[in-house]
Design an enzyme around this catalytic site. Structure first.
Site, PDB file in Angstrom:
ATOM      1  CE  LYS A  82      -2.138  -1.110   3.743  1.00 34.14           C
ATOM      2  NZ  LYS A  82      -2.033  -0.491   4.970  1.00 34.14           N
ATOM      3  NE  ARG A  89      -4.938  -1.433   9.676  1.00 37.48           N
ATOM      4  CZ  ARG A  89      -3.791  -0.911   9.225  1.00 37.48           C
ATOM      5  NH1 ARG A  89      -3.714   0.356   8.897  1.00 37.48           N
ATOM      6  NH2 ARG A  89      -2.740  -1.661   9.103  1.00 37.48           N
ATOM      7  NE  ARG A 144       7.010  -2.823   5.973  1.00 38.65           N
ATOM      8  CZ  ARG A 144       5.683  -2.688   5.984  1.00 38.65           C
ATOM      9  NH1 ARG A 144       5.027  -2.479   4.858  1.00 38.65           N
ATOM     10  NH2 ARG A 144       5.025  -2.777   7.106  1.00 38.65           N
ATOM     11  NE  ARG A 176       5.858  -0.168  10.038  1.00 43.35           N
ATOM     12  CZ  ARG A 176       4.671  -0.253   9.424  1.00 43.35           C
ATOM     13  NH1 ARG A 176       4.499   0.346   8.278  1.00 43.35           N
ATOM     14  NH2 ARG A 176       3.686  -0.923   9.954  1.00 43.35           N
ATOM     15  NE  ARG A 197       1.022  -4.603  11.148  1.00 47.14           N
ATOM     16  CZ  ARG A 197       1.755  -4.151  10.141  1.00 47.14           C
ATOM     17  NH1 ARG A 197       2.937  -4.647   9.913  1.00 47.14           N
ATOM     18  NH2 ARG A 197       1.297  -3.191   9.372  1.00 47.14           N
TER      19      ARG A 197
HETATM   20  P1  AMP Z   1       0.139   0.531   9.138  1.00 47.97           P
HETATM   21  O1  AMP Z   1       1.348   1.370   9.021  1.00 47.97           O
HETATM   22  O2  AMP Z   1      -0.967   0.988   8.234  1.00 47.97           O
HETATM   23  O3  AMP Z   1       0.432  -0.931   8.958  1.00 47.97           O
HETATM   24  O4  AMP Z   1      -0.432   0.698  10.645  1.00 47.97           O
HETATM   25  C1  AMP Z   1       0.367   0.345  11.772  1.00 47.97           C
HETATM   26  C2  AMP Z   1      -0.519   0.129  12.997  1.00 47.97           C
HETATM   27  O5  AMP Z   1      -1.255   1.325  13.292  1.00 47.97           O
HETATM   28  C3  AMP Z   1      -1.599  -0.954  12.851  1.00 47.97           C
HETATM   29  O6  AMP Z   1      -1.101  -2.248  13.111  1.00 47.97           O
HETATM   30  C4  AMP Z   1      -2.621  -0.494  13.896  1.00 47.97           C
HETATM   31  O7  AMP Z   1      -2.194  -0.822  15.213  1.00 47.97           O
HETATM   32  C5  AMP Z   1      -2.559   1.029  13.770  1.00 47.97           C
HETATM   33  N1  AMP Z   1      -3.556   1.535  12.782  1.00 47.97           N
HETATM   34  C6  AMP Z   1      -3.305   2.036  11.537  1.00 47.97           C
HETATM   35  N2  AMP Z   1      -4.434   2.415  10.919  1.00 47.97           N
HETATM   36  C7  AMP Z   1      -5.449   2.148  11.793  1.00 47.97           C
HETATM   37  C8  AMP Z   1      -6.885   2.296  11.734  1.00 47.97           C
HETATM   38  N3  AMP Z   1      -7.523   2.801  10.665  1.00 47.97           N
HETATM   39  N4  AMP Z   1      -7.589   1.872  12.824  1.00 47.97           N
HETATM   40  C9  AMP Z   1      -6.991   1.387  13.924  1.00 47.97           C
HETATM   41  N5  AMP Z   1      -5.657   1.205  14.030  1.00 47.97           N
HETATM   42  C10 AMP Z   1      -4.879   1.590  12.985  1.00 47.97           C
END
Ligand code: AMP
Length: 217
Positions: free
Chosen positions: A14, A89, A124, A159, A170
């Site tokens: 993404k 999400r 990554r 990360r 996840r």
């Molecule tokens: P990402 O970088 O998009 O993979 O997001 C990293 C982490 O942020 C996720 O594993 C969630 O803990 C939190 N997170 C990101 N977007 C959301 C969302 N829309 N709702 C709830 N938690 C989120």
């Protein structure tokens, strides 16, 4: 001006696709994960509690996400066309987005096999300055110079949540909470699926989908 949502399991690309769209179409990339990580980096009390949640691979509370998104949507650059990455999400967030003042033209699902995702996540590395993503498990995505961003020269970082254990959690969260969101948009007739195993193919398909939704006004 087009507004799109990218939905994908962790590691499906993404962030990478969004960066390519920013460069090609000048759209604005809104990554909820990046907004949350910025709060964590600030060292605030909120950031500390967010960090605990994010380290488990579980979702942060909806109410907080809505507050962050409302604030972000109020900024003027969002009128140029946005790529939503990481929001919505779950279906509650999808319903809430419908109440916000943002029309969505296409929801694009990036589909990748679970094992491929696991290899990508564990390898990554990302640029902390410009957000560009790389991967030490893929020859096509390695940085040209070890640990250095091709675009801006910053030192790349890993990360904290890019481990096998957090990936498993996840992925499970994704299947339980985010996967049903696809059905929500399928019913609205704006869902598009792409096999996203290959990065260039993915980007070309995304461009075709955006074009198919009508001219960029
Ligand atoms: P990402 O970088 O998009 O993979 O997001 C990293 C982490 O942020 C996720 O594993 C969630 O803990 C939190 N997170 C990101 N977007 C959301 C969302 N829309 N709702 C709830 N938690 C989120």
């Amino acid at each position: 001006m087009k507004n799109i949502i990218l939905i994908a399991p962790p590691g499906a690309g993404k962030g990478t696709a969004a960066k390519q769209l920013v460069d090609e179409l000048n759209m604005v990339h809104i990554s909820v994960g990046d907004l949350l990580r910025a709060e964590v980096k600030s060292g605030s009390e909120l950031g500390k509690s967010l960090n605990e949640k994010m380290q488990t691979g579980k979702l942060v509370e909806d109410s907080l996400i809505f507050e962050i998104m409302r604030k972000r949507f109020a900024e003027p650059d969002t009128k140029n066309g946005i790529i939503l990455d990481g929001f919505p999400r779950n279906t509650v967030q999808a319903e809430e987005l419908d109440k916000m003042d943002t029309t969505i033209d296409a929801v694009i699902y990036l589909d990748v096999d679970r094992k491929v995702l696991e290899d990508r996540i564990v390898g990554r590395i990302v640029c902390p300055d410009c957000g560009m993503g790389y991967n030490t498990n893929s020859t096509e995505m390695m940085p040209k110079v070890e640990n250095t961003c091709d675009k801006c020269g910053a030192t790349l970082i890993k990360r904290k949540d890019d481990t096998k254990e957090i990936f498993d959690s996840r992925y499970d969260t994704y299947m339980e909470e985010t996967y049903p969101v696809l059905e929500y948009y399928k019913n609205k007739g704006i869902l598009y699926n792409i096999d996203s195993t290959n990065k260039d193919h993915t980007f070309n398909e995304i461009l075709k989908i955006i074009e198919s939704t009508g001219p960029m006004a």
